[in-house]
Design a protein around this motif. Structure first.
Motif, PDB file in Angstrom:
ATOM      1  N   ILE A  27      21.254   6.320  15.441  1.00 13.20           N
ATOM      2  CA  ILE A  27      22.129   5.188  15.193  1.00 13.20           C
ATOM      3  C   ILE A  27      23.233   5.152  16.233  1.00 13.20           C
ATOM      4  N   GLY A  28      23.698   6.287  16.663  1.00  9.88           N
ATOM      5  CA  GLY A  28      24.729   6.290  17.696  1.00  9.88           C
ATOM      6  C   GLY A  28      25.244   7.671  18.004  1.00  9.88           C
ATOM      7  N   CYS A  29      25.294   8.010  19.304  1.00 12.12           N
ATOM      8  CA  CYS A  29      25.877   9.264  19.745  1.00 12.12           C
ATOM      9  C   CYS A  29      26.110   9.182  21.243  1.00 12.12           C
ATOM     10  N   SER A  30      26.839  10.121  21.765  1.00 10.81           N
ATOM     11  CA  SER A  30      27.069  10.135  23.210  1.00 10.81           C
ATOM     12  C   SER A  30      26.741  11.506  23.748  1.00 10.81           C
ATOM     13  N   LYS A  31      26.583  11.618  25.045  1.00 12.84           N
ATOM     14  CA  LYS A  31      26.272  12.912  25.656  1.00 12.84           C
ATOM     15  C   LYS A  31      27.432  13.870  25.418  1.00 12.84           C
ATOM     16  N   ALA A  32      27.089  15.090  25.054  1.00 13.27           N
ATOM     17  CA  ALA A  32      28.109  16.081  24.720  1.00 13.27           C
ATOM     18  C   ALA A  32      28.855  16.525  25.966  1.00 13.27           C
ATOM     19  N   GLU A  33      30.147  16.615  25.830  1.00 13.85           N
ATOM     20  CA  GLU A  33      30.976  17.162  26.893  1.00 13.85           C
ATOM     21  C   GLU A  33      30.940  18.673  26.772  1.00 13.85           C
ATOM     22  N   GLY A  49      19.283  18.333  24.941  1.00 14.30           N
ATOM     23  CA  GLY A  49      20.482  19.147  25.114  1.00 14.30           C
ATOM     24  C   GLY A  49      21.586  18.782  24.139  1.00 14.30           C
ATOM     25  N   MET A  50      21.376  17.770  23.324  1.00 11.09           N
ATOM     26  CA  MET A  50      22.370  17.362  22.331  1.00 11.09           C
ATOM     27  C   MET A  50      22.413  18.383  21.199  1.00 11.09           C
ATOM     28  N   CYS A  51      23.607  18.812  20.830  1.00  9.69           N
ATOM     29  CA  CYS A  51      23.791  19.740  19.717  1.00  9.69           C
ATOM     30  C   CYS A  51      24.424  18.988  18.551  1.00  9.69           C
ATOM     31  N   PHE A  52      24.066  19.378  17.344  1.00  8.21           N
ATOM     32  CA  PHE A  52      24.573  18.694  16.158  1.00  8.21           C
ATOM     33  C   PHE A  52      24.540  19.625  14.961  1.00  8.21           C
ATOM     34  N   ASN A  53      25.315  19.281  13.952  1.00  7.60           N
ATOM     35  CA  ASN A  53      25.396  20.071  12.728  1.00  7.60           C
ATOM     36  C   ASN A  53      24.483  19.521  11.651  1.00  7.60           C
ATOM     37  N   ASP A  54      24.263  20.355  10.644  1.00  5.84           N
ATOM     38  CA  ASP A  54      23.488  19.942   9.485  1.00  5.84           C
ATOM     39  C   ASP A  54      24.206  18.829   8.744  1.00  5.84           C
ATOM     40  N   ALA A  55      23.436  18.116   7.958  1.00  8.14           N
ATOM     41  CA  ALA A  55      24.000  17.077   7.107  1.00  8.14           C
ATOM     42  C   ALA A  55      24.859  17.712   6.031  1.00  8.14           C
ATOM     43  N   ILE A  56      25.804  16.973   5.543  1.00 10.42           N
ATOM     44  CA  ILE A  56      26.620  17.405   4.416  1.00 10.42           C
ATOM     45  C   ILE A  56      25.802  17.102   3.162  1.00 10.42           C
ATOM     46  N   PRO A  57      25.370  18.127   2.417  1.00 10.32           N
ATOM     47  CA  PRO A  57      24.453  17.909   1.289  1.00 10.32           C
ATOM     48  C   PRO A  57      24.922  16.864   0.281  1.00 10.32           C
ATOM     49  N   ASP A  58      26.214  16.816  -0.014  1.00 16.21           N
ATOM     50  CA  ASP A  58      26.706  15.855  -0.994  1.00 16.21           C
ATOM     51  C   ASP A  58      26.597  14.419  -0.495  1.00 16.21           C
ATOM     52  N   GLU A  59      26.431  14.242   0.806  1.00 17.23           N
ATOM     53  CA  GLU A  59      26.362  12.905   1.373  1.00 17.23           C
ATOM     54  C   GLU A  59      24.967  12.576   1.901  1.00 17.23           C
ATOM     55  N   THR A  60      23.970  13.336   1.461  1.00 22.38           N
ATOM     56  CA  THR A  60      22.605  13.144   1.931  1.00 22.38           C
ATOM     57  C   THR A  60      21.675  13.022   0.732  1.00 22.38           C
ATOM     58  N   ALA A  61      20.861  11.999   0.738  1.00 22.13           N
ATOM     59  CA  ALA A  61      19.859  11.826  -0.308  1.00 22.13           C
ATOM     60  C   ALA A  61      18.516  12.284   0.246  1.00 22.13           C
ATOM     61  N   ILE A  62      17.802  13.106  -0.523  1.00 21.05           N
ATOM     62  CA  ILE A  62      16.533  13.657  -0.077  1.00 21.05           C
ATOM     63  C   ILE A  62      15.466  13.382  -1.128  1.00 21.05           C
ATOM     64  N   GLU A  63      14.305  12.907  -0.671  1.00 19.97           N
ATOM     65  CA  GLU A  63      13.151  12.750  -1.537  1.00 19.97           C
ATOM     66  C   GLU A  63      12.050  13.614  -0.950  1.00 19.97           C
ATOM     67  N   SER A  82      27.908  14.650  16.363  1.00 18.63           N
ATOM     68  CA  SER A  82      27.304  15.218  17.555  1.00 18.63           C
ATOM     69  C   SER A  82      28.359  16.093  18.222  1.00 18.63           C
ATOM     70  N   LEU A  83      27.965  17.304  18.652  1.00 19.99           N
ATOM     71  CA  LEU A  83      28.922  18.268  19.180  1.00 19.99           C
ATOM     72  C   LEU A  83      28.542  18.767  20.561  1.00 19.99           C
ATOM     73  N   SER A  84      29.529  19.281  21.255  1.00 19.21           N
ATOM     74  CA  SER A  84      29.269  20.057  22.453  1.00 19.21           C
ATOM     75  C   SER A  84      28.524  21.305  22.012  1.00 19.21           C
ATOM     76  N   CYS A  85      27.614  21.790  22.848  1.00 17.68           N
ATOM     77  CA  CYS A  85      26.880  23.004  22.487  1.00 17.68           C
ATOM     78  C   CYS A  85      27.761  24.249  22.523  1.00 17.68           C
ATOM     79  N   LYS A  86      28.956  24.159  23.090  1.00 16.35           N
ATOM     80  CA  LYS A  86      29.900  25.278  23.057  1.00 16.35           C
ATOM     81  C   LYS A  86      30.647  25.344  21.731  1.00 16.35           C
ATOM     82  N   ALA A  87      30.611  24.253  20.992  1.00 23.32           N
ATOM     83  CA  ALA A  87      31.223  24.228  19.664  1.00 23.32           C
ATOM     84  C   ALA A  87      30.221  24.808  18.664  1.00 23.32           C
ATOM     85  N   SER A  88      30.692  25.262  17.537  1.00 28.09           N
ATOM     86  CA  SER A  88      29.829  25.773  16.488  1.00 28.09           C
ATOM     87  C   SER A  88      28.908  24.646  16.008  1.00 28.09           C
ATOM     88  N   HIS A  89      27.591  24.893  16.039  1.00 25.25           N
ATOM     89  CA  HIS A  89      26.624  23.865  15.663  1.00 25.25           C
ATOM     90  C   HIS A  89      25.371  24.509  15.071  1.00 25.25           C
TER      91      HIS A  89
END
Length: 177
Positions: A27-33, A49-63, A82-89
């Protein structure tokens, strides 16, 4: 809506949630700095090369469909960043496979999932530096649903992560583990 297929033999239920976030990337992201900060979504570009975190379970619907060997996870609501790969991900995109038009009729089949896992496995070594079978790290693939295909999401997204769903603060590119 985007559907993620996860190999239950390699991925735990808690890791299943991490597959869910990548739909927001479409839906939308930019290249990580190369810093430790959150990258603001500015473009619809998904990139290797894009790094990202897991979904927040309370805000995610799963079937899930427990009758198949593959977990069909339908994403209906996700909050992620979306995060820099140097950040915790949690995850890193290592390959994006453009799907041909004929793929639409096979998107939600187990065989298509298996075929895309094979593609991801073949591309794993070129990014991580070690074959998937010999690597410490895990991988999975995110596939579009028929609905997201109609919205222009026509890519299989291969991503890697820690096998115990532990946070990373480095890129997996060339790690050779």
């Amino acid at each position: 809506m985007i559907k993620s297929y996860l190999d239950k033999g390699k991925v735990s239920a808690s890791v299943a949630a991490m597959a869910l976030m990548i739909s927001t990337l479409m839906i939308g992201c930019s290249k990580a700095e190369e810093s430790n900060k959150v990258v603001q979504p500015e473009t619809k570009e998904l990139f290797v090369g894009m790094c990202f975190n897991d979904a927040i379970p309370d805000e995610t619907a799963i079937e899930e469909n427990p009758e198949t060997a593959v977990s069909n996870v339908t994403i209906t609501n996700i909050a992620m960043e979306s995060l820099s790969c140097k950040a915790s991900h949690d995850n890193e995109v290592y390959y994006i496979h453009q799907l041909p038009e004929i793929s639409k009729s096979h998107l939600e089949t187990e065989q298509f999932f298996e075929d895309m896992l094979d593609v991801c496995e073949d591309k794993f070594k070129g990014y991580v530096g070690k074959s998937y079978k010999d690597s410490f790290y895990e991988m999975s693939v995110l596939l579009p649903t028929t609905q997201s295909w109609d919205q222009g999401h026509k890519e299989a997204v291969c991503y890697a992560f820690h096998p115990d769903a532990e946070k990373l603060d480095f890129s997996l590119k060339g790690i050779n583990k």
